[in-house]
Scaffold this active site. Structure first.
Site, short mmCIF file in Angstrom:
data_model
loop_
_atom_site.label_atom_id
_atom_site.label_comp_id
_atom_site.label_asym_id
_atom_site.label_seq_id
_atom_site.Cartn_x
_atom_site.Cartn_y
_atom_site.Cartn_z
N GLU A 175 0.86 -1.19 0.00
CA GLU A 175 0.00 0.00 0.00
C GLU A 175 0.88 1.22 0.00
O GLU A 175 1.83 1.29 0.79
CB GLU A 175 -0.81 0.12 1.30
N GLU B 133 -13.16 6.51 -0.79
CA GLU B 133 -14.03 5.68 0.05
C GLU B 133 -14.60 6.53 1.18
O GLU B 133 -13.87 6.93 2.08
CB GLU B 133 -13.25 4.50 0.62
N LYS C 132 -14.54 5.40 5.36
CA LYS C 132 -13.35 5.11 6.15
C LYS C 132 -13.31 6.03 7.37
O LYS C 132 -13.77 7.16 7.31
CB LYS C 132 -12.09 5.32 5.31
N GLU D 53 -8.85 10.70 4.66
CA GLU D 53 -8.98 9.25 4.45
C GLU D 53 -10.03 8.93 3.37
O GLU D 53 -10.03 7.83 2.82
CB GLU D 53 -9.35 8.56 5.76
#
Ligand code: NAG
Ligand code: NAG
Ligand code: NAG
Length: 461
Positions: free
Chosen positions: A281, A334, A337, A343
């Protein structure tokens, strides 16, 4: 700006590099598939496209051919079957303890979560056993880490038992499995984690699987913008500039290389020089502007820099001959999150599948060849108002058949202007005998010979 000569911020960088646990992953293009580049396809969002739409997006509109997911969801594995995309799946944290204790649990999990999908055409490349479990010791107690390596051995036996020899097993780590250190060549693992890391590295060395790490130069930059300057963190130093490691004499032109080499140094220090590192990641948020360094320009610079680095097939200064392999975080923004607002903004695509910023992996659809089918679809990077106007025209005066994109009908989901426009544009194009002049819509449409149909929704041709 002048090249930094010493970066005390790196110390902090290592500590803060992975404060947030991510669950997600994806990648793909036929013409120039990327060999060492992948993407994390996370699904912590309330407004994400369907799994089939996401897989179709990767397969048809990107050069990425490696996807990482944060679970082993059957719907994702099925959607990836018989595509050119390989997948890295994640074995759940909460099964590690019992799987380490009993081999039978490993056999059961592989038999029901991996075997059937491999048999029906899904290319499973590797399995992440848990996600950053060692730094979650505080949360999970000593129980889970103590069974991590036993679980890896049991899962390895299970893969062998079912003839799944090509699948690699490893487990991703946050960068704070390292002690704070500078320069990179002084990297060491935290002493309290060595009882877990030594046997893990023995397993990886014996099986040829990589050590997986999740470095985020963004966190280092955010924690100390002066210690880890933006240009250094985002691959923007001028040629020849960088930070020299005063022990090895090696020049670091970017912070990611420095972080990865800190891991290599830590492995060297305990006698494992032959295990490869894979970046499972890494990423940079595109917003909100109120958070330090979070912007589309910085996200494009960082992720674009990662893509160029990986494509150069060069390694890091300590391992120049080992090509860097990296999975960008993430495919989509997203919105569910936890953590700071940034985030929610790691995607190279927004949740409506429009391009958030370009990093050289998003492609336009292939040029049509007259001998095969052709379809007309909306361009992914068109603004919503422009698309909406074209959609309204196609379904109104243009007399396209838009019944399939009405609520409850086969092509209603994903309910995005982009997906609905593609359906309507194609219908108009087919209706009028597939003339290129009928796939314009004010410049928002493009002809493709890749069938845009997805599960349950057939595009006429
Ligand atoms: C993939 O292709 C194989 C061989 O054509 C077929 O047997 C299998 O069912 C396909 N998989 C899926 C999930 O459709
Ligand atoms: C790593 O694997 C190699 C090859 O199997 C072996 O010779 C070596 O002893 C291993 N190293 C360690 C530290 O276990
Ligand atoms: C290298 O730099 C570090 C950190 O700035 C310093 O503590 C150390 O003494 C230096 N080592 C050498 C060999 O110059």
């Amino acid at each position: 700006m002048a090249a930094p000569t010493s970066l005390p911020g790196l110390i902090l960088a290592i500590v803060t590099a992975a404060c947030f646990v991510h669950y997600s992953g994806a990648a793909g293009g036929e013409a120039h598939p990327d060999k060492y580049l992948g993407i994390n396809y996370g699904r912590l969002g309330s407004n994400l496209p369907s799994v089939d739409q996401a897989v179709s997006l990767i397969a048809h509109s990107t050069t990425i051919r490696k996807v990482k997911i944060f679970d082993a969801d059957p719907s994702v594995l099925r959607a990836l079957a018989n595509t050119s995309i390989e997948v890295t799946i994640t074995f759940p944290d909460d099964l590690i303890y019992r799987t380490g204790r009993r081999a039978l649990n490993a056999y059961r999990w592989i038999r029901s979560n991996v075997l059937p999908f491999v048999r029906s055409g899904t290319r499973v490349a590797s399995i992440c056993v848990g996600n950053e479990v060692l730094i979650n010791v505080a949360a999970s107690g000593k129980r889970v880490p103590s069974q991590l390596v036993p679980a890896l051995y049991n899962l390895q036996s299970a893969l062998q038992r079912y003839d799944l020899h090509g699948i690699q097993l490893s487990t991703p780590h946050a960068l704070n499995v390292l002690n704070p250190s500078f320069p990179p060549s002084r990297g060491t693992f935290r002493k309290d984690l060595l009882p877990y890391l030594r046997p893990l590295l023995q397993f990886l060395n014996a099986t040829g699987a990589p050590l997986m790490v999740n470095p985020y130069p963004y966190f280092a930059y955010r924690a100390d913008p002066r210690g880890s300057p933006l240009d250094y963190a985002t691959f923007k130093l001028r040629r020849g500039a960088g930070v020299r490691d005063n022990r090895t004499g090696l020049l670091y032109t970017n912070l990611l290389d420095a972080q990865v080499d800190t891991v290599y140094a830590a492995m060297d220090a305990i006698g494992f020089p032959n295990v490869r590192v894979v970046v499972t990641e890494t990423g940079w948020p595109s917003g909100p502007e109120s958070e330090t360094g979070a912007s589309p320009a910085n996200a494009a610079a960082y992720n674009g820099g990662v893509v160029r680095h990986v494509r150069s097939m060069s390694g890091t200064p300590l391992r120049p001959k080992v090509p860097l392999e990296a999975y960008i975080f993430a495919l989509f923004d997203e919105n569910t999150k936890t953590g700071p607002e940034s985030e929610h903004h790691y995607g190279i695509y927004r949740a409506d599948m429009s391009v958030s910023y370009s990093i050289g992996v998003q492609t336009t659809p292939a040029t049509p060849s007259p001998s095969s089918g052709s379809w007309c679809v909306a361009k992914a990077d068109t603004g919503v108002p422009q698309l909406q106007a074209a959609l309204d025209w196609a379904c109104g005066p243009g007399k396209a058949d838009c019944s399939a994109i009405q609520p409850g009908k086969a092509c209603y989901v994903p309910n995005t202007v982009l997906a609905h426009s593609s359906y309507a544009f194609n219908n108009y194009y087919q209706l009028n005998g597939r003339q290129a002049s009928d796939c314009v819509f004010g410049g928002t449409a493009i002809v493709t010979n890749t069938n845009p149909s997805y599960q349950g929704c057939a595009y006429p041709s």
